[in-house]
Design a protein around this motif. Structure first.
Motif, PDB file in Angstrom:
ATOM      1  N   ALA A  76       0.839  -1.210   0.000  1.00 16.73           N
ATOM      2  CA  ALA A  76       0.000   0.000   0.000  1.00 16.73           C
ATOM      3  C   ALA A  76       0.867   1.249   0.000  1.00 16.73           C
ATOM      4  CB  ALA A  76      -0.939  -0.003   1.209  1.00 16.73           C
ATOM      5  N   ILE A  77       1.955   1.231   0.732  1.00 21.23           N
ATOM      6  CA  ILE A  77       2.842   2.397   0.793  1.00 21.23           C
ATOM      7  C   ILE A  77       3.554   2.581  -0.537  1.00 21.23           C
ATOM      8  CG2 ILE A  77       4.800   3.453   1.973  1.00 21.23           C
ATOM      9  CD1 ILE A  77       2.033   3.211   3.546  1.00 21.23           C
ATOM     10  N   ASP A  78       4.017   1.486  -1.149  1.00 21.92           N
ATOM     11  CA  ASP A  78       4.638   1.595  -2.471  1.00 21.92           C
ATOM     12  C   ASP A  78       3.647   2.139  -3.498  1.00 21.92           C
ATOM     13  OD1 ASP A  78       7.114   0.726  -1.596  1.00 21.92           O
ATOM     14  OD2 ASP A  78       6.800  -1.359  -2.213  1.00 21.92           O
ATOM     15  N   ALA A  79       2.407   1.690  -3.422  1.00 27.62           N
ATOM     16  CA  ALA A  79       1.378   2.189  -4.340  1.00 27.62           C
ATOM     17  C   ALA A  79       1.067   3.660  -4.061  1.00 27.62           C
ATOM     18  CB  ALA A  79       0.118   1.338  -4.228  1.00 27.62           C
ATOM     19  N   ALA A  88       3.878   5.694  -5.615  1.00 27.86           N
ATOM     20  CA  ALA A  88       3.722   5.749  -7.082  1.00 27.86           C
ATOM     21  C   ALA A  88       2.589   6.688  -7.477  1.00 27.86           C
ATOM     22  CB  ALA A  88       3.477   4.341  -7.627  1.00 27.86           C
ATOM     23  N   ALA A  89       1.470   6.628  -6.757  1.00 31.82           N
ATOM     24  CA  ALA A  89       0.337   7.518  -7.054  1.00 31.82           C
ATOM     25  C   ALA A  89       0.725   8.970  -6.818  1.00 31.82           C
ATOM     26  CB  ALA A  89      -0.874   7.131  -6.202  1.00 31.82           C
ATOM     27  N   GLY A  90       1.495   9.217  -5.754  1.00 31.07           N
ATOM     28  CA  GLY A  90       1.947  10.572  -5.467  1.00 31.07           C
ATOM     29  C   GLY A  90       2.860  11.106  -6.554  1.00 31.07           C
ATOM     30  N   GLU A  91       3.772  10.269  -7.029  1.00 36.15           N
ATOM     31  CA  GLU A  91       4.685  10.700  -8.086  1.00 36.15           C
ATOM     32  C   GLU A  91       3.942  10.997  -9.388  1.00 36.15           C
ATOM     33  OE1 GLU A  91       7.925   7.906  -8.348  1.00 36.15           O
ATOM     34  OE2 GLU A  91       8.842   8.654  -6.493  1.00 36.15           O
ATOM     35  N   ARG A  92       2.838  10.304  -9.622  1.00 36.87           N
ATOM     36  CA  ARG A  92       2.005  10.557 -10.808  1.00 36.87           C
ATOM     37  C   ARG A  92       1.010  11.686 -10.586  1.00 36.87           C
ATOM     38  NH1 ARG A  92       1.069   5.096 -10.259  1.00 36.87           N
ATOM     39  NH2 ARG A  92      -1.131   5.507  -9.873  1.00 36.87           N
ATOM     40  N   GLY A  93       0.793  12.063  -9.313  1.00 35.07           N
ATOM     41  CA  GLY A  93      -0.225  13.064  -9.002  1.00 35.07           C
ATOM     42  C   GLY A  93      -1.628  12.526  -9.217  1.00 35.07           C
ATOM     43  N   ASP A  94      -1.844  11.273  -8.893  1.00 36.88           N
ATOM     44  CA  ASP A  94      -3.101  10.576  -9.166  1.00 36.88           C
ATOM     45  C   ASP A  94      -3.913  10.403  -7.878  1.00 36.88           C
ATOM     46  OD1 ASP A  94      -5.143   8.835  -9.895  1.00 36.88           O
ATOM     47  OD2 ASP A  94      -3.820   7.486 -11.013  1.00 36.88           O
ATOM     48  N   ALA A  95      -4.797  11.345  -7.609  1.00 28.88           N
ATOM     49  CA  ALA A  95      -5.614  11.315  -6.387  1.00 28.88           C
ATOM     50  C   ALA A  95      -6.572  10.136  -6.371  1.00 28.88           C
ATOM     51  CB  ALA A  95      -6.377  12.624  -6.231  1.00 28.88           C
ATOM     52  N   ASP A  96      -7.092   9.740  -7.531  1.00 31.31           N
ATOM     53  CA  ASP A  96      -8.008   8.591  -7.569  1.00 31.31           C
ATOM     54  C   ASP A  96      -7.291   7.307  -7.159  1.00 31.31           C
ATOM     55  OD1 ASP A  96     -10.251  10.099  -8.341  1.00 31.31           O
ATOM     56  OD2 ASP A  96      -9.657   9.987 -10.454  1.00 31.31           O
ATOM     57  N   ALA A  97      -6.044   7.145  -7.592  1.00 35.30           N
ATOM     58  CA  ALA A  97      -5.261   5.968  -7.189  1.00 35.30           C
ATOM     59  C   ALA A  97      -4.980   6.006  -5.688  1.00 35.30           C
ATOM     60  CB  ALA A  97      -3.959   5.895  -7.982  1.00 35.30           C
ATOM     61  N   GLU A 134      -7.994   4.639  -3.792  1.00 34.91           N
ATOM     62  CA  GLU A 134      -8.139   3.181  -3.781  1.00 34.91           C
ATOM     63  C   GLU A 134      -7.357   2.535  -2.643  1.00 34.91           C
ATOM     64  OE1 GLU A 134      -7.152   1.675  -7.643  1.00 34.91           O
ATOM     65  OE2 GLU A 134      -8.527   3.071  -8.633  1.00 34.91           O
ATOM     66  N   LEU A 135      -6.381   3.244  -2.107  1.00 38.58           N
ATOM     67  CA  LEU A 135      -5.516   2.701  -1.055  1.00 38.58           C
ATOM     68  C   LEU A 135      -5.992   3.040   0.348  1.00 38.58           C
ATOM     69  CD1 LEU A 135      -2.213   3.842  -2.770  1.00 38.58           C
ATOM     70  CD2 LEU A 135      -3.207   1.528  -2.798  1.00 38.58           C
ATOM     71  N   LEU A 136      -6.970   3.926   0.448  1.00 39.51           N
ATOM     72  CA  LEU A 136      -7.391   4.463   1.743  1.00 39.51           C
ATOM     73  C   LEU A 136      -8.514   3.666   2.380  1.00 39.51           C
ATOM     74  CD1 LEU A 136      -7.497   8.262   0.792  1.00 39.51           C
ATOM     75  CD2 LEU A 136      -5.601   6.975   1.830  1.00 39.51           C
ATOM     76  N   ALA A 137      -8.463   3.553   3.696  1.00 37.33           N
ATOM     77  CA  ALA A 137      -9.586   3.002   4.455  1.00 37.33           C
ATOM     78  C   ALA A 137     -10.737   4.007   4.394  1.00 37.33           C
ATOM     79  CB  ALA A 137      -9.167   2.766   5.902  1.00 37.33           C
ATOM     80  N   PRO A 138     -11.975   3.547   4.491  1.00 41.11           N
ATOM     81  CA  PRO A 138     -13.107   4.484   4.445  1.00 41.11           C
ATOM     82  C   PRO A 138     -13.044   5.563   5.523  1.00 41.11           C
ATOM     83  CG  PRO A 138     -13.873   2.218   4.259  1.00 41.11           C
ATOM     84  CD  PRO A 138     -12.397   2.159   4.578  1.00 41.11           C
ATOM     85  N   ASP A 139     -12.489   5.231   6.688  1.00 41.21           N
ATOM     86  CA  ASP A 139     -12.427   6.177   7.809  1.00 41.21           C
ATOM     87  C   ASP A 139     -11.029   6.779   7.990  1.00 41.21           C
ATOM     88  OD1 ASP A 139     -11.260   3.800   8.595  1.00 41.21           O
ATOM     89  OD2 ASP A 139     -12.168   3.781  10.585  1.00 41.21           O
ATOM     90  N   VAL A 140     -10.265   6.867   6.922  1.00 43.42           N
ATOM     91  CA  VAL A 140      -8.908   7.400   6.974  1.00 43.42           C
ATOM     92  C   VAL A 140      -8.883   8.801   7.587  1.00 43.42           C
ATOM     93  CG1 VAL A 140      -9.011   8.361   4.637  1.00 43.42           C
ATOM     94  CG2 VAL A 140      -6.790   7.762   5.628  1.00 43.42           C
ATOM     95  N   ASP A 142      -5.805  -3.513   9.446  1.00 42.65           N
ATOM     96  CA  ASP A 142      -5.624  -4.958   9.273  1.00 42.65           C
ATOM     97  C   ASP A 142      -5.933  -5.425   7.855  1.00 42.65           C
ATOM     98  OD1 ASP A 142      -4.859  -5.198  11.911  1.00 42.65           O
ATOM     99  OD2 ASP A 142      -6.875  -5.713  12.615  1.00 42.65           O
ATOM    100  N   GLN A 143      -6.687  -4.625   7.099  1.00 41.43           N
ATOM    101  CA  GLN A 143      -7.026  -4.968   5.722  1.00 41.43           C
ATOM    102  C   GLN A 143      -5.978  -4.449   4.728  1.00 41.43           C
ATOM    103  OE1 GLN A 143      -9.551  -3.416   7.798  1.00 41.43           O
ATOM    104  NE2 GLN A 143      -9.917  -5.530   8.410  1.00 41.43           N
ATOM    105  N   GLY A 144      -4.910  -3.824   5.225  1.00 42.07           N
ATOM    106  CA  GLY A 144      -3.867  -3.315   4.354  1.00 42.07           C
ATOM    107  C   GLY A 144      -4.199  -1.972   3.721  1.00 42.07           C
ATOM    108  N   LYS A 145      -5.253  -1.328   4.203  1.00 43.23           N
ATOM    109  CA  LYS A 145      -5.635  -0.004   3.712  1.00 43.23           C
ATOM    110  C   LYS A 145      -5.008   1.063   4.606  1.00 43.23           C
ATOM    111  CE  LYS A 145      -8.480  -1.199   0.381  1.00 43.23           C
ATOM    112  NZ  LYS A 145      -8.291  -0.776  -1.002  1.00 43.23           N
ATOM    113  N   ILE A 146      -4.703   2.204   4.025  1.00 45.67           N
ATOM    114  CA  ILE A 146      -4.100   3.292   4.789  1.00 45.67           C
ATOM    115  C   ILE A 146      -5.172   3.934   5.666  1.00 45.67           C
ATOM    116  CG2 ILE A 146      -2.942   5.526   4.644  1.00 45.67           C
ATOM    117  CD1 ILE A 146      -1.777   4.455   1.918  1.00 45.67           C
TER     118      ILE A 146
END
Length: 169
Positions: A5-8, A11-20, A23-29, A96-100
């Protein structure tokens, strides 16, 4: 799973891709603001919208390999804001689900933080509260940013220390 999740996220940050990022975030982030301890952004939708704002003002984002400590991961990223080099550390905790589940960002140096302060809060305020509030926030941020930039330039002189580092800061 959390390192993936951190590697993804990197990568999303380097691309500037907020939608990506979304996808990595927990609903209650929860995203803890680097500008003040008084503000946190909560929930996937709000944190994704914040990343859209962030990616609109930062350029040339480059990340480092992550560091691991217990259930937390950290990585450094560098970017440019208004032509100034910004360096930040992103501290993330996954569920525990691997989401940020939690993000905290620390930023330096002061001139880059000041530039970010003049751009990001007015943009977020405009998105959340409308253009009048966004303009007001921008007017309030400008003198503080000027004070931060000035303090940074004068600090070595007042402390009797030689200047070090890049003159681009």
């Amino acid at each position: 799973m959390t390192i993936a999740a951190i590697d993804a996220l990197r990568a999303a940050g380097e691309r500037g891709d907020a939608d990506a990022v979304g996808e990595l975030l927990a609903p209650d982030v929860v995203f803890h603001s680097p500008l003040t301890a008084r503000i946190s952004f909560e929930g996937r939708d709000e944190v994704v919208a914040l990343h859209r704002d962030i990616f609109a003002v930062l350029e040339d984002i480059q990340t480092s390999d992550p560091l691991e400590y217990g259930d937390q991961r950290a990585f450094v990223f560098r970017a440019r804001v208004r032509g100034l080099e910004l360096e930040a550390m992103n501290l993330a905790r996954c569920n525990d689900q691997g989401k940020i589940a939690e993000l905290t960002v620390f930023i330096r140096p002061l001139p880059a933080l000041a530039a970010l302060f003049t751009l990001l809060p007015p943009r977020v305020a405009t998105r959340r509260r409308g253009p009048v509030v966004g303009t007001l926030v921008g007017l309030l941020a400008a003198p503080l940013a000027f004070a931060f930039r000035t303090a940074d330039r004068l600090a070595p002189h007042f402390l009797g220390l030689p200047e070090t580092g890049s003159t681009r800061d």
